[in-house]
Design an enzyme around this catalytic site. Structure first.
Site, mmCIF file in Angstrom:
data_model
loop_
_atom_site.group_PDB
_atom_site.id
_atom_site.type_symbol
_atom_site.label_atom_id
_atom_site.label_comp_id
_atom_site.label_asym_id
_atom_site.label_seq_id
_atom_site.Cartn_x
_atom_site.Cartn_y
_atom_site.Cartn_z
ATOM 1 N N ARG A 161 38.353 40.453 48.100
ATOM 2 C CA ARG A 161 39.513 41.333 48.233
ATOM 3 C C ARG A 161 39.872 41.720 49.659
ATOM 4 N NH1 ARG A 161 37.842 46.049 44.253
ATOM 5 N NH2 ARG A 161 35.859 44.964 43.974
ATOM 6 N N GLU A 166 31.442 29.566 42.160
ATOM 7 C CA GLU A 166 32.228 29.575 40.924
ATOM 8 C C GLU A 166 32.215 28.201 40.269
ATOM 9 O OE1 GLU A 166 36.059 32.001 41.106
ATOM 10 O OE2 GLU A 166 35.666 31.618 43.242
#
Length: 378
Positions: free
Chosen positions: A75, A250
Site C-alpha cells: 500500500r 503470490e
C-alpha cells in the site's frame, strides 16, 4: 477489508455514509467546509434514492480504499493509483471490451501500472454489472473423470459454468486463459474471450537449472482483482477491476505451490532429487525456495514488474510510518501481511497490527464469491 459488509440500503444510512466520506475527502484534500456538498447529496438522495460521486471524489475514494485494504502489503503507493472512470458502462460486452483495455493499459509491455476501472454502480432502479471472474486473468481448471483437475483447481467451478454458457474450452493445457464471464442487470451471464494482446504471460525458467524451462510453467503478469465491490460513501461499484503488481510469493508460494492449487512442490522436489520420504529433510522448504527463485528470475528476465517479500515488507513499514506521521492509524491483517515464505526473516513478522476496518473499502460479498466458484445458478 471487510469481507462480508454490505453498503447501506436505507436513505438515512446512505446519507450518513456519504457525509462521513465527503467530510474525509474535503478534510484530507483541504477543500473547505463539506456542508454545502453534503446538502446537495442529501437532496439528491431524497430525489433519486442515491447520489453520484464527482470525478474527484471517485478518484479519492478508490485510492483510499486501497490505503484501507487490511490484507494488502503493497500500500505504500496507494496515492498513485490511476482511475479509469467508466461509470457510464454497464452492458456486458462493453464491460468486457473495457476490461481488456484495462489490461493493456496496466501491462505497458511489462512495466506494470497500478490501475482501477470503475463501472456503473448499483442504484435503487438497477444493479450494476457483475464480473464473475475472481481476476480478469485466470487459468481454467478442467475436471477429469478421475477426480483430478487439469489446470487450476481454484477455477474448476467457473470453468464448468463458462462451458455451460457456451465457451468451447481451450486447448486443454494447465494454463488455458479463462474467458470473462459478465452479467448485466436482469440478463443471463455471457462469456467473452480475452484478446491475446491483452494477456501478457511470463514463461518460467530458473537461474541455475537449465531443465526448468522445459517444464512449461508460466504465469500472467497482471493480478487484476475483478469480483470485489468498491464501496465509497455507501455507494457500491460491484464491477471495479483493479491491480497493482505481483509479489513473487503470490505466484511461487501460493498459486503454484498450494495443495489445492497447482501443488507443484512434490514434483519440483522430485526433479531436484530431494528426499520426500520424510518432512524432516525439509524438501518442501527447499522446493519452495527454488520455485520462488524461478518466479523472480523469470519476471526479471522478461522485464516484467515484480517485487519480492523482503523488499515489500520493508516498504510496508515505510507506509506505516508515513501514515502514522499524518495521524492515520493503519489497519492490517497479520496473517495476510506476513509473507507465506520466510516470514520470520521479514520485519513485519515481529510487529502487531490493528485490524480495524475503515471505509472506503474493497469488499468481498458472499454472492460474488459464489459466482467466482461458478455455483450461482445460471
Amino acid at each position: 477489508m471487510a469481507p462480508h459488509r454490505r453498503a447501506p440500503q436505507s436513505p438515512h444510512d446512505l446519507l450518513r455514509a456519504a457525509a462521513e466520506f465527503i467530510t474525509l475527502h474535503r478534510t484530507e484534500e483541504r477543500l473547505g467546509d463539506p456542508g454545502r456538498r453534503i446538502n446537495a447529496v442529501r437532496a439528491e438522495i431524497a430525489d433519486t434514492g442515491t447520489y453520484r460521486h464527482t470525478t474527484r471524489e471517485l478518484v479519492f475514494g478508490a485510492r483510499v480504499a486501497w490505503r484501507n485494504a487490511n490484507r494488502c502489503i503493497g500500500r505504500l503507493y496507494w496515492n498513485s493509483l490511476s482511475v479509469r472512470d467508466r461509470r457510464d458502462v454497464r452492458d456486458a460486452g462493453e464491460v468486457a471490451e473495457a476490461s481488456a483495455d484495462h489490461l493493456r493499459e496496466a501491462t505497458r509491455d511489462g512495466r506494470i501500472r497500478s490501475l482501477i476501472t470503475v463501472f456503473a454502480p448499483d442504484t435503487p432502479e438497477r444493479p450494476g454489472p457483475r464480473i464473475w471472474n475472481e481476476q480478469l486473468i485466470r487459468y481454467a481448471g478442467y475436471p477429469r473423470p478421475d477426480g483430478g483437475v487439469t489446470g487450476d483447481p481454484r477455477n474448476a467451478g467457473l470453468t464448468v459454468a463458462a462451458r455451460r454458457l457456451g465457451w468451447p474450452g481451450g486447448p486443454g493445457t494447465h494454463f488455458d486463459v479463462l474467458p470473462l464471464v459478465i452479467q448485466d442487470t436482469g440478463a443471463e451471464p455471457r462469456w467473452f474471450a480475452l484478446p491475446e494482446d491483452a494477456v501478457l504471460e511470463v514463461e518460467l525458467g530458473h537461474p541455475d537449472y537449465t531443465w526448468w524451462h522445459a517444464l512449461g510453467l508460466r504465469w500472467h503478469a497482471v493480478p487484476a482483482i475483478s469480483n470485489m465491490c468498491l464501496e465509497i460513501g455507501g455507494v457500491c461499484y460491484p464491477a471495479a477491476p483493479f491491480n497493482g503488481w505481483y509479489m513473487g510469493t503470490e505466484i511461487g508460494a501460493r498459486n503454484l505451490a498450494d495443495t489445492d492449487r497447482y501443488d507443484l512442490l512434490p514434483f519440483i522436489a522430485g526433479r531436484l532429487g530431494l528426499d520426500t520420504r520424510t518432512d524432516r529433510s525439509l524438501w518442501k522448504d527447499r522446493a519452495l525456495v527454488e520455485l520462488n527463485r524461478s518466479v523472480l528470475h523469470s519476471f526479471d528476465r522478461a522485464g516484467v514488474t515484480v517485487t519480492d517479500h523482503h523488499t515489500e515488507s520493508r516498504r510496508f513499514l515505510t507506509h506505516l510510518g508515513r501514515e502514522e506521521s499524518k495521524g492515520r492509524p493503519v489497519g492490517a491483517d497479520w496473517s495476510w501481511i506476513v509473507p507465506p515464505i520466510s516470514g520470520s526473516a521479514t520485519p513485519v513478522f515481529h510487529r502487531t497490527f490493528d485490524t480495524v476496518e475503515r471505509t472506503p473499502a474493497y469488499v468481498h460479498h458472499p454472492e460474488a464469491l459464489e459466482r467466482a466458484r461458478g455455483v450461482t445458478p445460471l
